[in-house]
Design an enzyme around this catalytic site. Structure first.
Site, PDB file in Angstrom:
ATOM      1  N   GLY A  71       0.652  -4.987  -0.842  1.00  0.00           N
ATOM      2  CA  GLY A  71       0.236  -3.778  -1.777  1.00  0.00           C
ATOM      3  C   GLY A  71       1.389  -3.366  -2.699  1.00  0.00           C
ATOM      4  N   ASN A 149      -4.921   7.539   0.654  1.00  0.00           N
ATOM      5  CA  ASN A 149      -4.598   7.139   1.927  1.00  0.00           C
ATOM      6  C   ASN A 149      -4.340   8.273   3.059  1.00  0.00           C
ATOM      7  OD1 ASN A 149      -2.527   7.526  -0.008  1.00  0.00           O
ATOM      8  ND2 ASN A 149      -1.151   7.038   1.663  1.00  0.00           N
ATOM      9  N   CYS A 323       4.678   5.072   4.765  1.00  0.00           N
ATOM     10  CA  CYS A 323       5.595   4.312   3.914  1.00  0.00           C
ATOM     11  C   CYS A 323       6.849   5.273   3.663  1.00  0.00           C
ATOM     12  CB  CYS A 323       4.799   3.804   2.786  1.00  0.00           C
ATOM     13  SG  CYS A 323       3.355   2.851   3.184  1.00  0.00           S
TER      14      CYS A 323
END
Length: 390
Positions: A71, A149, A323
């Protein structure tokens, strides 16, 4: 992700589906898909079958799909100055303030060419602010994620697209967290570019795709070389990873209606139990959300301590996006939502998935009650030791 533990961090990554594992195993020994011999043609067939599966999942045509390493690369490929509309080349980028880090960073746009859209207290983009930015500075590439997210909030993408296109711009949609959880149709969304990733829906890590709307062309490739992916992304294709992606997305879309309904019921049950702890706040609870996602906070409970506490109790959760190289830090999403500091620092993301059971929900709720009673306004190290041995 073992039997003795409860995995409730499915938004970070998902266990590999059996279908994806089998597809990868069958593809490991295939040839180079750019070769013209039988072995190469067989590999090419696997890649193209997966391309068709990814395209079908979002209502696109296979030739619109560009495979990437994930992504983040798909976002970087999309966020490039020079994308063209029928009238001009776009040299400005507008992103929502709750985007994934790979979008908030602006891709390949210079920092002084990037503007941010505000969001309301529920985490939805402020359409009035977006319109004002477009009216002030003219057409731009705009990037707004389909589903956040962290909170799971689903953005009003069709309304965003209408504003962007009316102003002469283009719209990129990061659908990484949404694919496989809610239905997606690139035409209904009005998106010009859509990013997706395999490992969020039971596929392997390290493979994703950028999907272009009909008639859309890239400004320039991120990687130049041998001309793979129709000259749009150089490098020998990750055949096994792509095969796993195709198998995973096919399985995820087939199971989507039943899975979404089941997960929504489990989420509602867990939220009801979490609210029984006085002061608990479910973020974005009043807007449409992904059926599997809960972001919960409790003033006085430190997220970094709670995540460790859950882990000691055999439960995997997170404090937000995974992340950030393992760092636990205040959520930029909740900051953008103007959540007070003491509450945003307590936020825990709980994300459910295909293997989540009623027993998992009960175990999570009990751990939340115990952590709240044990850790709030106490010395963290002392209380974690007490929690571990109790």
């Amino acid at each position: 992700m073992t039997a003795s533990r409860v995995y409730l961090d499915w938004n970070a990554t998902t266990p590999l589906r059996d279908e994806a594992r089998a597809a990868q195993a069958a593809a490991f020994e295939l040839g180079n898909p750019s070769s013209v011999h039988a072995e190469g043609r067989k590999a090419r067939g696997v890649v193209e079958e997966a391309r068709a599966a990814v395209a079908a999942a979002v209502g696109a045509r296979p030739q619109q799909v560009i495979f990437t390493s994930g992504g983040t690369e798909a976002n970087a490929l999309a966020l490039t100055p020079g994308l063209k509309t029928s009238t001009k080349s776009l040299d400005r980028l507008i992103v929502s303030s709750i985007e994934h880090a790979s979008v908030v960073s602006g891709g390949r746009f210079a920092a002084d060419r990037v503007s941010a859209i505000a969001v309301d207290r529920s985490g939805l983009v402020d359409l009035g602010h977006l319109q004002a930015l477009l009216e002030r500075d003219g057409p731009a590439l705009v990037s707004v994620m389909l589903a956040n997210n962290e909170t799971g909030a689903i953005q009003p993408i069709a309304a965003v697209a209408e504003l962007v296109h009316r102003a002469g711009g283009l719209l990129h949609v990061d659908a990484v967290q949404a694919l496989g959880k809610i239905p997606i149709d690139i035409k209904q969304l009005g998106a010009d570019l859509v990013s997706v990733s395999a490992h969020k829906l039971g596929g392997p890590k390290g493979v994703g795709a950028l999907i272009l709307a009909d008639g859309m062309a890239l400004a320039e490739p991120l990687l130049r070389g041998g001309g793979q992916e129709q000259g749009r992304r150089a490098g020998t294709e990750n055949v096994a990873g792509i095969a796993g992606f195709g198998a995973a997305v096919t399985a995820a879309i087939a199971a989507l209606p039943a899975d979404a309904a089941r997960l929504a019921k489990l989420r509602q049950k867990l939220e009801k139990n979490l609210r029984q702890t006085q002061g608990s706040v479910i973020f974005a609870q009043d807007v449409p959300r992904l059926p599997n996602t809960i972001l919960v906070g409790l003033p006085g409970l430190k997220a970094e301590t709670a995540v460790i506490g859950f882990d000691l109790a055999g439960i995997a959760v997170s404090s937000g996006s995974a992340c950030s190289s393992g760092k636990v830090q205040p959520s930029h999403v909740l900051k953008a939502m103007q959540v007070e500091d003491r509450l945003l620092r307590s936020a825990i993301r709980i994300s459910l998935g295909a293997a989540t059971t009623d027993a998992d929900i009960e175990r999570c709720a009990e751990a939340w009650r115990k952590l709240a009673a044990t850790l709030i306004r106490r010395d963290d190290e002392t209380e974690l030791e007490r929690f571990q041995t109790s």
